[in-house]
Enzyme design. Structure first.
Site, short mmCIF file in Angstrom:
data_model
loop_
_atom_site.label_atom_id
_atom_site.label_comp_id
_atom_site.label_asym_id
_atom_site.label_seq_id
_atom_site.Cartn_x
_atom_site.Cartn_y
_atom_site.Cartn_z
N TYR A 1 5.05 -58.22 -12.37
CA TYR A 1 4.88 -58.00 -10.93
C TYR A 1 5.75 -59.02 -10.20
O TYR A 1 5.47 -60.21 -10.20
CB TYR A 1 3.42 -58.18 -10.50
CG TYR A 1 2.45 -57.15 -11.09
CD1 TYR A 1 2.90 -55.92 -11.56
CD2 TYR A 1 1.09 -57.43 -11.18
CE1 TYR A 1 2.03 -54.99 -12.09
CE2 TYR A 1 0.20 -56.50 -11.71
CZ TYR A 1 0.68 -55.29 -12.16
OH TYR A 1 -0.19 -54.36 -12.69
N PHE B 1 -5.32 -48.43 -9.63
CA PHE B 1 -5.30 -47.57 -8.44
C PHE B 1 -6.73 -47.12 -8.07
O PHE B 1 -6.97 -45.93 -7.80
CB PHE B 1 -4.41 -46.34 -8.64
CG PHE B 1 -2.94 -46.63 -8.80
CD1 PHE B 1 -2.38 -47.81 -8.35
CD2 PHE B 1 -2.09 -45.69 -9.39
CE1 PHE B 1 -1.01 -48.07 -8.49
CE2 PHE B 1 -0.72 -45.93 -9.53
CZ PHE B 1 -0.19 -47.12 -9.09
N PRO B 2 -7.70 -48.04 -8.02
CA PRO B 2 -9.06 -47.63 -7.69
C PRO B 2 -9.19 -47.05 -6.28
O PRO B 2 -10.12 -46.30 -5.99
CB PRO B 2 -9.87 -48.93 -7.80
CG PRO B 2 -8.87 -50.02 -7.58
CD PRO B 2 -7.58 -49.50 -8.19
N LEU B 3 -8.20 -47.41 -5.43
CA LEU B 3 -8.20 -46.86 -4.06
C LEU B 3 -7.13 -45.79 -3.90
O LEU B 3 -6.86 -45.35 -2.79
CB LEU B 3 -7.95 -47.99 -3.05
CG LEU B 3 -8.98 -49.11 -3.05
CD1 LEU B 3 -8.58 -50.22 -2.10
CD2 LEU B 3 -10.34 -48.54 -2.66
N GLY B 4 -6.47 -45.42 -4.99
CA GLY B 4 -5.41 -44.41 -4.91
C GLY B 4 -4.03 -45.01 -5.02
O GLY B 4 -3.05 -44.30 -5.03
N GLY B 5 -3.93 -46.35 -5.06
CA GLY B 5 -2.62 -46.99 -5.25
C GLY B 5 -1.88 -47.18 -3.94
O GLY B 5 -2.48 -47.55 -2.93
N PHE B 6 -0.58 -46.87 -3.97
CA PHE B 6 0.28 -47.20 -2.82
C PHE B 6 -0.09 -46.42 -1.57
O PHE B 6 0.20 -46.85 -0.45
CB PHE B 6 1.75 -46.97 -3.19
CG PHE B 6 2.22 -47.92 -4.26
CD1 PHE B 6 2.59 -49.22 -3.94
CD2 PHE B 6 2.24 -47.54 -5.59
CE1 PHE B 6 2.99 -50.11 -4.91
CE2 PHE B 6 2.63 -48.42 -6.57
CZ PHE B 6 3.01 -49.71 -6.24
N PRO C 1 -3.51 -45.20 -0.16
CA PRO C 1 -4.95 -45.14 -0.41
C PRO C 1 -5.55 -43.75 -0.16
O PRO C 1 -5.08 -42.99 0.69
CB PRO C 1 -5.51 -46.19 0.54
CG PRO C 1 -4.38 -47.15 0.76
CD PRO C 1 -3.13 -46.32 0.70
#
Ligand SMILES: NC(=O)c1ccc[n+]([C@@H]2O[C@H](COP(=O)([O-])OP(=O)(O)OC[C@H]3O[C@@H](n4cnc5c(N)ncnc54)[C@H](OP(=O)(O)O)[C@@H]3O)[C@@H](O)[C@H]2O)c1
Length: 302
Positions: free
Chosen positions: A63, A213-218, A220
């Site tokens: 990263y 990506f628990p929130l959907g990633g890039f 949300p």
């Protein structure tokens, strides 16, 4: 109506971790490449995460590259005794920011040494072996050589525990013949539910499942049904998406990523929502109904 309050800790790598952790990937620059736009804000997010009870941070030396680990070191070293830093190997970054698989045994060793140096550690608590392939559905294929390489570094004392990322059930079974696997990190969230069966399988085995990506990633997660449910119970959609994961299975550990203090504070409140059975059923239906229809931007691997 029955309410269910999930427990807030889980044993990972022999340590009790708060199920609400923090994923550090978003702290690097755009595209997870280069330095953050606001260095002080990145340091502040890491320090506040730990001050608010996070004792599980997910990172990788790819990263940035190197940036996120150096930020963690600057913000938190010497590390609190109870902080579990989970990192990953299996890729390097091209000069253009591309994600290049690096899975030869020597690459894995270099990855471990890079993490040790940039986090300023003598041994890494947990290293996830990150397997490339389609992020939405990991590709089958033997990972024996790579797991054996990581197990050798464990034998040398550089790695304490081994996890896997972007893998199938068969690959986990193959790896378990070589080493103890303490966690699995695959893509999963309210909408993207391809790993439903794997979550349950690992829960039965007491192995942590850590959705990336628990929130959907890039981009949300956005769903009008989710927003409506959130409004009804007085939470934000993001909090409900995280609370749903906490309710989904006891072995799910969260590492939502954010570069914003405001978002961190919002996310840290997710554990306080106890979702009634009926609300969980409505949330389950969102994933079953919409999952295949949403186009969610993701990382591109060479
Ligand atoms: N193993 C793997 O292959 C892999 C792949 C990807 C990620 N990961 C790990 O998983 C962690 C989580 O994934 P992620 O960070 O990519 O994705 P994520 O947690 O699903 O979502 C992060 C995105 O959501 C936004 N966000 C966070 N909290 C928010 C809030 N309360 N309201 C509105 N927006 C919010 C963030 O923007 P702001 O910065 O503006 O808040 C960011 O754009 C990463 O940090 C990384 O450690 C692993």
């Amino acid at each position: 109506m029955s309410h269910f309050t999930p427990v807030d800790i889980f044993s990972l790598a022999g340590r009790s971790v708060n199920r609400l952790g923090y994923g550090a990937m978003q702290l690097a620059g755009p595209g997870v490449f280069g330095p953050p736009k606001d260095l002080d804000a990145a340091i502040a997010v890491l320090r506040e995460a730990v001050a608010s009870g996070v004792n599980h941070i997910d990172t990788s030396d790819f990263y940035g590259p190197h940036i996120t680990n150096r930020l963690i070191r600057e913000a938190l070293h010497p590390y609190p005794d109870d902080l579990l830093i989970v990192t990953k190997v299996g890729a390097i970054r091209g000069k253009d920011g591309s994600w290049i698989p690096a899975l030869e045994p020597d690459d894995i060793k270099v990855g471990v040494l890079d993490n040790l140096r940039n986090l300023r550690l003598d041994a890494l608590d947990v290293v996830n072996l990150r397997i490339p392939g389609d992020i939405h559905s990991p590709a089958e294929g033997s990972i024996e050589e790579q797991v054996a390489a990581l197990a050798e570094l464990q034998h040398q004392g550089l790695v304490r525990h081994i996890g896997l990322s972007n893998v199938t059930s068969a690959q986990i079974a193959e790896a378990q013949i070589i080493a103890k696997i303490v966690c699995v990190q695959n893509q999963y969230n309210l909408i993207q539910r391809e790993d439903d069966a794997l979550v349950d399988e690992l829960a039965d085995k007491g192995i942590a499942y850590v959705p990336f990506f628990p929130l959907g990633g890039f981009a949300p997660i956005h769903s009008s049904a989710l927003s409506k449910i959130a409004q009804t119970i007085g939470a934000t959609p993001i909090q409900v998406a995280l609370a749903w994961l906490l309710h989904r299975a006891p072995n799910i550990l969260l590492i939502p990523g954010t570069s914003s203090l405001e978002h961190l504070r919002e996310n840290m409140q997710a554990a306080k929502w106890s979702l009634p059975h009926g609300v969980r059923a409505q949330l389950d239906a969102i994933g079953r109904g919409n999952g295949k229809l949403l186009e969610i931007p993701t990382l591109h691997w060479k």
